[in-house]
Design a protein around this motif. Structure first.
Motif, PDB file in Angstrom:
ATOM      1  N   LEU A 190     -48.998  93.787  80.919  1.00 44.10           N
ATOM      2  CA  LEU A 190     -48.283  92.912  81.849  1.00 44.10           C
ATOM      3  C   LEU A 190     -48.957  91.557  82.017  1.00 44.10           C
ATOM      4  CD1 LEU A 190     -47.496  95.533  84.649  1.00 44.10           C
ATOM      5  CD2 LEU A 190     -46.035  94.830  82.749  1.00 44.10           C
ATOM      6  N   THR A 191     -50.085  91.342  81.331  1.00 41.08           N
ATOM      7  CA  THR A 191     -50.832  90.090  81.511  1.00 41.08           C
ATOM      8  C   THR A 191     -50.944  89.260  80.245  1.00 41.08           C
ATOM      9  OG1 THR A 191     -52.977  91.135  81.024  1.00 41.08           O
ATOM     10  CG2 THR A 191     -52.227  91.158  83.317  1.00 41.08           C
ATOM     11  N   LYS A 192     -50.618  89.830  79.095  1.00 41.65           N
ATOM     12  CA  LYS A 192     -50.761  89.084  77.841  1.00 41.65           C
ATOM     13  C   LYS A 192     -49.923  89.733  76.741  1.00 41.65           C
ATOM     14  CE  LYS A 192     -55.191  89.918  77.840  1.00 41.65           C
ATOM     15  NZ  LYS A 192     -55.361  91.021  78.829  1.00 41.65           N
ATOM     16  N   ALA A 193     -49.744  89.007  75.652  1.00 43.73           N
ATOM     17  CA  ALA A 193     -49.045  89.536  74.489  1.00 43.73           C
ATOM     18  C   ALA A 193     -50.019  90.363  73.657  1.00 43.73           C
ATOM     19  CB  ALA A 193     -48.466  88.396  73.654  1.00 43.73           C
ATOM     20  N   LEU A 194     -49.659  91.600  73.340  1.00 41.79           N
ATOM     21  CA  LEU A 194     -50.543  92.520  72.625  1.00 41.79           C
ATOM     22  C   LEU A 194     -50.071  92.718  71.192  1.00 41.79           C
ATOM     23  CD1 LEU A 194     -50.979  95.293  75.361  1.00 41.79           C
ATOM     24  CD2 LEU A 194     -52.496  93.374  74.895  1.00 41.79           C
ATOM     25  N   PRO A 195     -50.997  93.020  70.280  1.00 44.89           N
ATOM     26  CA  PRO A 195     -50.602  93.357  68.903  1.00 44.89           C
ATOM     27  C   PRO A 195     -49.830  94.667  68.862  1.00 44.89           C
ATOM     28  CG  PRO A 195     -52.958  93.716  69.230  1.00 44.89           C
ATOM     29  CD  PRO A 195     -52.462  93.003  70.447  1.00 44.89           C
ATOM     30  N   GLY A 196     -49.133  94.923  67.755  1.00 43.96           N
ATOM     31  CA  GLY A 196     -48.207  96.047  67.651  1.00 43.96           C
ATOM     32  C   GLY A 196     -48.791  97.401  67.974  1.00 43.96           C
TER      33      GLY A 196
END
Length: 255
Positions: free
Chosen positions: A229-235
């Motif tokens: 909910l705080t950043k874009a994560l890798p797959g």
């Protein structure tokens, strides 16, 4: 986008959006319509909260940069169209626990951080939020401290609600935080000189801990369920966090 190619994540890792005043504008009406529709999905797709929230910040003057992010979200939905939250019947006794997390100065325009929190009744996710902080933090400890205070206010409300519904005396809510320095600041009753500049309202969590309403515990970053909910994560990490949140492929569940 009905025939688009699916992708494994709603937002490219380490993507950083800004107002892009020199960028080429796109149709703002269409952009707002798409983002407005996407926001309805957040009721059953918590893993989209960050990416859709970021896209929502630029509805006043969207550019190609922002439109590209929205298309990325739609491509992700193409491959996860049947996904949603799954609730499993548990014990009659309700236990509430939550996770609080924050990035540091992720907003390039105002250098503010983003809070993320998730709360569970037993193992079922019932509440989540991804929201930009109202003040600028000077360190990761400070931003985690402020995020935990916001989560503590919500935890007390859930605690009171559960007690009202079950007519059982409210129990302490366990809040998991992945910053040991922030936890030390919460539990130490001494007013540190380093925290003197922090707004007094954020010290509310100390009182909650002293009264036994909130129990703060450390959790490894890899198990921090609010991280998505705080950043874009890798797959790969996104898939793991999605599993922890309780988002499943509903089509396979029915099969």
């Amino acid at each position: 986008m009905a025939d688009c190619n699916a992708t494994k994540h709603p937002m490219e890792p380490k993507t950083q959006l800004h107002k892009d005043l020199e960028g080429t504008p796109v149709d703002a009406t269409e952009y707002r319509r798409i983002v407005g529709c996407l926001r309805y999905l957040l009721h059953t797709r918590p893993n989209l909260s960050y990416s859709v929230g970021m896209a929502s910040k630029y509805m006043e003057r969207p550019t190609i940069m922002h439109h590209r992010v929205v298309k990325q979200i739609l491509r992700y939905l193409k491959g996860t169209i049947y996904f949603g939250l799954v609730y499993i019947k548990g014990s009659q006794e309700i236990g509430i626990f939550g996770y609080s997390d924050s990035d540091l100065a992720g907003d390039l325009d105002g250098r503010k951080s983003t809070n993320g929190m998730t709360f569970y009744f037993n193992e079922s996710l019932v509440s989540w939020n991804s929201q930009k902080q109202k003040t600028v933090a000077l360190s990761s400890r400070e931003t985690e401290f402020m995020a935990a205070t916001t989560a503590a206010c919500h935890a007390l409300w859930l605690r009171s609600l559960a007690s009202e519904l079950t007519s059982v005396k409210p129990k302490p809510v366990t809040l998991f935080v992945d910053n040991k320095s922030a936890i030390a600041l919460m539990k130490n009753p001494v007013f540190h000189g380093r925290s003197k500049h922090i707004d007094t309202r954020f010290h509310f969590i100390r009182e909650c801990i002293e009264k036994g309403q909130i129990v703060v515990e450390f959790v490894n970053t890899g198990e921090q369920r609010a991280d998505v909910l705080t950043k874009a994560l890798p797959g790969v990490k996104l898939a793991a966090m999605r599993q922890l949140l309780g988002v499943r492929d509903l089509q396979s569940c029915q099969d």
